[in-house]
Design a protein around this motif. Structure first.
Motif, PDB file in Angstrom:
ATOM      1  N   SER A  45      14.455   1.033  -4.399  1.00  0.00           N
ATOM      2  CA  SER A  45      13.089   1.110  -4.883  1.00  0.00           C
ATOM      3  C   SER A  45      12.184   1.407  -3.702  1.00  0.00           C
ATOM      4  CB  SER A  45      12.655  -0.211  -5.512  1.00  0.00           C
ATOM      5  OG  SER A  45      13.425  -0.476  -6.630  1.00  0.00           O
ATOM      6  N   ILE A  46      11.286   2.326  -3.899  1.00  0.00           N
ATOM      7  CA  ILE A  46      10.329   2.650  -2.856  1.00  0.00           C
ATOM      8  C   ILE A  46       8.944   2.491  -3.464  1.00  0.00           C
ATOM      9  CG2 ILE A  46       9.456   4.431  -1.316  1.00  0.00           C
ATOM     10  CD1 ILE A  46      12.265   5.714  -1.483  1.00  0.00           C
ATOM     11  N   THR A  47       8.162   1.633  -2.850  1.00  0.00           N
ATOM     12  CA  THR A  47       6.817   1.404  -3.343  1.00  0.00           C
ATOM     13  C   THR A  47       5.862   1.475  -2.169  1.00  0.00           C
ATOM     14  OG1 THR A  47       7.700  -0.077  -5.026  1.00  0.00           O
ATOM     15  CG2 THR A  47       5.336  -0.160  -4.649  1.00  0.00           C
ATOM     16  N   LEU A  48       4.817   2.240  -2.330  1.00  0.00           N
ATOM     17  CA  LEU A  48       3.781   2.338  -1.312  1.00  0.00           C
ATOM     18  C   LEU A  48       2.580   1.533  -1.792  1.00  0.00           C
ATOM     19  CD1 LEU A  48       4.025   6.187  -0.707  1.00  0.00           C
ATOM     20  CD2 LEU A  48       5.137   4.358   0.589  1.00  0.00           C
ATOM     21  N   HIS A  49       2.186   0.562  -0.979  1.00  0.00           N
ATOM     22  CA  HIS A  49       1.079  -0.301  -1.365  1.00  0.00           C
ATOM     23  C   HIS A  49      -0.101  -0.100  -0.430  1.00  0.00           C
ATOM     24  CE1 HIS A  49       3.639  -2.432  -4.142  1.00  0.00           C
ATOM     25  NE2 HIS A  49       4.517  -2.668  -3.196  1.00  0.00           N
ATOM     26  N   ASN A  50      -1.293  -0.288  -0.978  1.00  0.00           N
ATOM     27  CA  ASN A  50      -2.474  -0.208  -0.142  1.00  0.00           C
ATOM     28  C   ASN A  50      -2.765  -1.570   0.476  1.00  0.00           C
ATOM     29  OD1 ASN A  50      -3.761  -1.763  -2.063  1.00  0.00           O
ATOM     30  ND2 ASN A  50      -4.870  -0.053  -2.972  1.00  0.00           N
ATOM     31  N   LYS A  51      -3.791  -1.640   1.284  1.00  0.00           N
ATOM     32  CA  LYS A  51      -4.123  -2.858   2.017  1.00  0.00           C
ATOM     33  C   LYS A  51      -4.474  -4.012   1.072  1.00  0.00           C
ATOM     34  CE  LYS A  51      -6.903  -4.612   5.802  1.00  0.00           C
ATOM     35  NZ  LYS A  51      -7.918  -4.303   6.799  1.00  0.00           N
ATOM     36  N   ALA A  52      -5.185  -3.736  -0.010  1.00  0.00           N
ATOM     37  CA  ALA A  52      -5.572  -4.794  -0.954  1.00  0.00           C
ATOM     38  C   ALA A  52      -4.340  -5.474  -1.539  1.00  0.00           C
ATOM     39  CB  ALA A  52      -6.439  -4.218  -2.076  1.00  0.00           C
ATOM     40  N   TYR A  53      -3.333  -4.680  -1.873  1.00  0.00           N
ATOM     41  CA  TYR A  53      -2.085  -5.233  -2.405  1.00  0.00           C
ATOM     42  C   TYR A  53      -1.423  -6.135  -1.362  1.00  0.00           C
ATOM     43  CZ  TYR A  53       2.787  -5.519  -3.875  1.00  0.00           C
ATOM     44  OH  TYR A  53       4.022  -5.978  -4.228  1.00  0.00           O
ATOM     45  N   THR A  54      -1.317  -5.616  -0.151  1.00  0.00           N
ATOM     46  CA  THR A  54      -0.641  -6.357   0.915  1.00  0.00           C
ATOM     47  C   THR A  54      -1.341  -7.684   1.193  1.00  0.00           C
ATOM     48  OG1 THR A  54       0.087  -4.278   1.879  1.00  0.00           O
ATOM     49  CG2 THR A  54       0.168  -6.210   3.303  1.00  0.00           C
ATOM     50  N   VAL A  55      -2.657  -7.667   1.252  1.00  0.00           N
ATOM     51  CA  VAL A  55      -3.417  -8.897   1.482  1.00  0.00           C
ATOM     52  C   VAL A  55      -3.211  -9.866   0.324  1.00  0.00           C
ATOM     53  CG1 VAL A  55      -5.762  -9.852   1.657  1.00  0.00           C
ATOM     54  CG2 VAL A  55      -5.117  -7.832   2.998  1.00  0.00           C
ATOM     55  N   ALA A  56      -3.255  -9.369  -0.899  1.00  0.00           N
ATOM     56  CA  ALA A  56      -3.062 -10.232  -2.075  1.00  0.00           C
ATOM     57  C   ALA A  56      -1.657 -10.831  -2.081  1.00  0.00           C
ATOM     58  CB  ALA A  56      -3.311  -9.439  -3.357  1.00  0.00           C
ATOM     59  N   ARG A  57      -0.663 -10.049  -1.710  1.00  0.00           N
ATOM     60  CA  ARG A  57       0.719 -10.534  -1.689  1.00  0.00           C
ATOM     61  C   ARG A  57       0.892 -11.634  -0.644  1.00  0.00           C
ATOM     62  NH1 ARG A  57       4.842 -11.688  -4.553  1.00  0.00           N
ATOM     63  NH2 ARG A  57       6.808 -11.466  -3.507  1.00  0.00           N
ATOM     64  N   LEU A  58       0.365 -11.399   0.551  1.00  0.00           N
ATOM     65  CA  LEU A  58       0.456 -12.407   1.606  1.00  0.00           C
ATOM     66  C   LEU A  58      -0.294 -13.684   1.227  1.00  0.00           C
ATOM     67  CD1 LEU A  58       0.080 -10.147   4.772  1.00  0.00           C
ATOM     68  CD2 LEU A  58       2.159 -11.263   3.934  1.00  0.00           C
ATOM     69  N   THR A  59      -1.424 -13.534   0.569  1.00  0.00           N
ATOM     70  CA  THR A  59      -2.192 -14.694   0.111  1.00  0.00           C
ATOM     71  C   THR A  59      -1.393 -15.476  -0.928  1.00  0.00           C
ATOM     72  OG1 THR A  59      -4.277 -13.552   0.535  1.00  0.00           O
ATOM     73  CG2 THR A  59      -4.357 -15.430  -0.971  1.00  0.00           C
ATOM     74  N   LEU A  60      -0.791 -14.773  -1.876  1.00  0.00           N
ATOM     75  CA  LEU A  60       0.030 -15.433  -2.891  1.00  0.00           C
ATOM     76  C   LEU A  60       1.171 -16.216  -2.242  1.00  0.00           C
ATOM     77  CD1 LEU A  60       1.015 -15.888  -5.858  1.00  0.00           C
ATOM     78  CD2 LEU A  60       2.425 -13.846  -5.509  1.00  0.00           C
ATOM     79  N   LEU A  61       1.904 -15.582  -1.346  1.00  0.00           N
ATOM     80  CA  LEU A  61       3.038 -16.242  -0.706  1.00  0.00           C
ATOM     81  C   LEU A  61       2.600 -17.446   0.116  1.00  0.00           C
ATOM     82  CD1 LEU A  61       5.134 -13.111   0.330  1.00  0.00           C
ATOM     83  CD2 LEU A  61       5.503 -14.637  -1.629  1.00  0.00           C
ATOM     84  N   SER A  62       1.473 -17.323   0.770  1.00  0.00           N
ATOM     85  CA  SER A  62       0.932 -18.440   1.544  1.00  0.00           C
ATOM     86  C   SER A  62       0.528 -19.597   0.628  1.00  0.00           C
ATOM     87  CB  SER A  62      -0.276 -17.957   2.363  1.00  0.00           C
ATOM     88  OG  SER A  62      -0.863 -19.010   3.047  1.00  0.00           O
ATOM     89  N   GLY A 116      -3.763   0.667  -7.175  1.00  0.00           N
ATOM     90  CA  GLY A 116      -3.333   1.980  -6.749  1.00  0.00           C
ATOM     91  C   GLY A 116      -2.007   2.046  -6.033  1.00  0.00           C
ATOM     92  N   SER A 117      -1.119   1.081  -6.227  1.00  0.00           N
ATOM     93  CA  SER A 117       0.208   1.186  -5.630  1.00  0.00           C
ATOM     94  C   SER A 117       0.987   2.279  -6.348  1.00  0.00           C
ATOM     95  CB  SER A 117       0.977  -0.130  -5.759  1.00  0.00           C
ATOM     96  OG  SER A 117       0.443  -1.087  -4.900  1.00  0.00           O
ATOM     97  N   LEU A 118       1.783   2.967  -5.603  1.00  0.00           N
ATOM     98  CA  LEU A 118       2.598   4.038  -6.147  1.00  0.00           C
ATOM     99  C   LEU A 118       4.046   3.700  -5.837  1.00  0.00           C
ATOM    100  CD1 LEU A 118       2.791   6.918  -7.356  1.00  0.00           C
ATOM    101  CD2 LEU A 118       2.633   7.772  -5.026  1.00  0.00           C
ATOM    102  N   GLY A 119       4.912   3.791  -6.848  1.00  0.00           N
ATOM    103  CA  GLY A 119       6.294   3.439  -6.597  1.00  0.00           C
ATOM    104  C   GLY A 119       7.248   4.208  -7.467  1.00  0.00           C
ATOM    105  N   THR A 120       8.477   4.253  -7.014  1.00  0.00           N
ATOM    106  CA  THR A 120       9.546   4.805  -7.821  1.00  0.00           C
ATOM    107  C   THR A 120      10.611   3.731  -7.915  1.00  0.00           C
ATOM    108  OG1 THR A 120      10.646   5.758  -5.913  1.00  0.00           O
ATOM    109  CG2 THR A 120       9.111   7.163  -7.108  1.00  0.00           C
ATOM    110  N   THR A 121      11.211   3.624  -9.064  1.00  0.00           N
ATOM    111  CA  THR A 121      12.267   2.635  -9.241  1.00  0.00           C
ATOM    112  C   THR A 121      13.454   3.298  -9.904  1.00  0.00           C
ATOM    113  OG1 THR A 121      11.340   1.942 -11.353  1.00  0.00           O
ATOM    114  CG2 THR A 121      10.714   0.663  -9.425  1.00  0.00           C
TER     115      THR A 121
END
Length: 153
Positions: free
Chosen positions: A20-37, A9-14
């Protein structure tokens, strides 16, 4: 143009040359931080005394994690290549362009080289070399490229 990513459910404009402006929900943010870690931990393993074969396996694991993440979380015409090897990143972009038919511009996030050895932007350089005049650097964020769609002849 608004886009909604498939499963989170991320919403973005490019815009190729706008911010670029993208609004991410908590699930996205957690997944991104997990990936980077996970990627950081794998890169740390490369500092150990490993054989070429062991290093190759780690690089493959990193590249596959980034690809899997993109398949789940990337917006429709966006690829985030942070962490990938330059060769794998170019192959992945080529594969995605072919698969998607390249009917729209593709936003490619390469990063700005903060985590690269000697701050060399290897992915960005390879993409600029491979796609030549079709790749434009985002003037507001040099860590983003736009691969322009092919014009009809």
């Amino acid at each position: 143009m608004s886009k909604i990513a498939k499963s989170h459910g991320s919403l973005g404009t490019t815009s190729p040359f706008g911010k670029s402006i993208t609004l991410h929900n908590k699930a996205y943010t957690v997944a991104r931080l997990t990936l980077l870690s996970d990627i950081d931990r794998l890169y740390e393993k490369l500092n150990n005394n490993l054989s070429k074969k062991e290093k190759k396996l780690i690089y493959e694991k990193i590249n596959n994690k980034v690809i899997e993440w993109n398949e789940i979380y990337s917006l429709k015409h966006e690829l985030d290549l942070h962490g990938m090897t330059a060769e794998a990143a170019v192959k992945y972009v080529e594969k995605m362009v072919k698969a998607k038919g390249h009917i729209e511009d593709l936003l490619i996030v390469t990063g700005q080289g903060h985590h690269s050895s000697e701050k060399i932007l290897k992915i960005k350089q390879k993409l600029l070399s491979r796609f030549k005049s079709r790749v434009k650097i985002n003037q507001f964020n040099p860590g983003q490229l736009t691969l322009e769609k092919r014009s009809k002849l």
